[in-house]
Write a protein that holds these residues in place. Structure first.
Motif, short mmCIF file in Angstrom:
data_model
loop_
_atom_site.label_atom_id
_atom_site.label_comp_id
_atom_site.label_asym_id
_atom_site.label_seq_id
_atom_site.Cartn_x
_atom_site.Cartn_y
_atom_site.Cartn_z
N ALA A 44 80.52 59.58 88.47
CA ALA A 44 81.21 59.81 89.95
C ALA A 44 80.33 59.45 91.05
O ALA A 44 79.07 59.93 90.77
CB ALA A 44 81.73 61.21 90.07
N ALA A 46 79.65 58.69 95.70
CA ALA A 46 80.14 58.55 96.80
C ALA A 46 80.72 57.24 97.20
O ALA A 46 79.99 56.27 97.08
CB ALA A 46 79.35 59.31 97.84
N GLN A 47 81.69 57.34 98.24
CA GLN A 47 81.96 56.01 99.02
C GLN A 47 80.89 55.51 99.64
O GLN A 47 79.99 56.34 100.31
CB GLN A 47 83.00 56.36 99.94
N GLU A 122 85.51 56.38 97.04
CA GLU A 122 84.73 57.39 96.40
C GLU A 122 85.25 57.39 94.88
O GLU A 122 86.30 57.39 94.43
CB GLU A 122 85.04 59.11 96.58
N LYS A 124 85.77 59.51 91.48
CA LYS A 124 85.84 60.90 91.30
C LYS A 124 86.23 60.99 89.73
O LYS A 124 86.75 60.35 89.18
CB LYS A 124 87.26 61.66 91.93
N GLN A 125 85.40 62.05 89.12
CA GLN A 125 85.50 62.37 87.94
C GLN A 125 86.95 62.48 87.32
O GLN A 125 87.65 63.17 88.10
CB GLN A 125 84.92 63.70 87.38
N ASP A 127 88.95 59.81 87.24
CA ASP A 127 89.72 58.76 87.77
C ASP A 127 89.53 57.49 86.89
O ASP A 127 88.72 57.45 86.12
CB ASP A 127 89.11 58.23 88.94
N SER A 149 79.35 63.04 87.62
CA SER A 149 77.98 62.36 88.32
C SER A 149 76.73 62.45 87.31
O SER A 149 75.73 61.56 87.71
CB SER A 149 77.75 63.07 89.65
#
Length: 161
Positions: A44, A46-47, A122, A124-125, A127, A149
């Motif tokens: 995971a 961040a954008q 982003e 995300k866990q 996805d 992450s």
């Protein structure tokens, strides 16, 4: 005749969950010629950041070149290798094209990976997203699962081997 249909119906009912499980597992593997990619995952992130994708490869044929990859959720993708910096922090450096040897090979956090640069969204866990590997003269679409992450390996959550 009913007596003969019962075993068939029972077999059909018992085998249905197995078929559903196989279908779900197919998202974790993709093949192009003799090359099969299994369990693609990343952490995971961040954008705007970078993420490194890892996976297992089974190459039942001759060595073939992985020249890179393309992803709609990043500005660019490159083959990278892990190196330990003087400060003791692991970093990934571009290595260019990579020849996939015959046999089994892993892209893992302590070795090679595919770095997605400048993520447009982003990760995300839980996805999944598509990634197109450029292998030899072809393109192989794989599905990448987003782990926690701090993940160090593919979790295998939700499926068994």
């Amino acid at each position: 005749m009913t007596r003969f249909l019962r075993p068939f119906l029972l077999l059909l009912l018992v085998s249905t969950p197995l078929a559903a499980q196989d279908h779900a597992h197919s998202d974790h593997e993709a093949s192009l010629g003799a090359v099969t990619v299994i369990h693609a995952w990343t952490r995971a992130t961040a954008q705007g950041g970078d993420a490194v994708v890892f996976f297992e490869i089974e190459n039942a044929g001759e060595p073939v070149v992985l020249s890179g990859a393309e992803a709609s959720n990043s500005a660019s993708v490159e083959v990278v290798g892990a190196t330990m910096g003087a400060d003791g922090v692991m970093a990934y450096q571009p290595v260019g094209e990579f020849q996939l040897p015959s046999g089994e090979f892993d892209f893992d956090p302590n070795g090679l990976g595919l770095r997605l640069n400048d993520l447009t969204a982003e990760l995300k866990q839980g996805d999944h997203f598509p990634l197109h590997l450029l292998i030899g003269g072809g393109e192989l679409q794989i599905s990448v699962e987003v782990e926690a992450s701090d993940a160090v390996a593919h979790s295998h959550a939700g499926h068994s081997h």
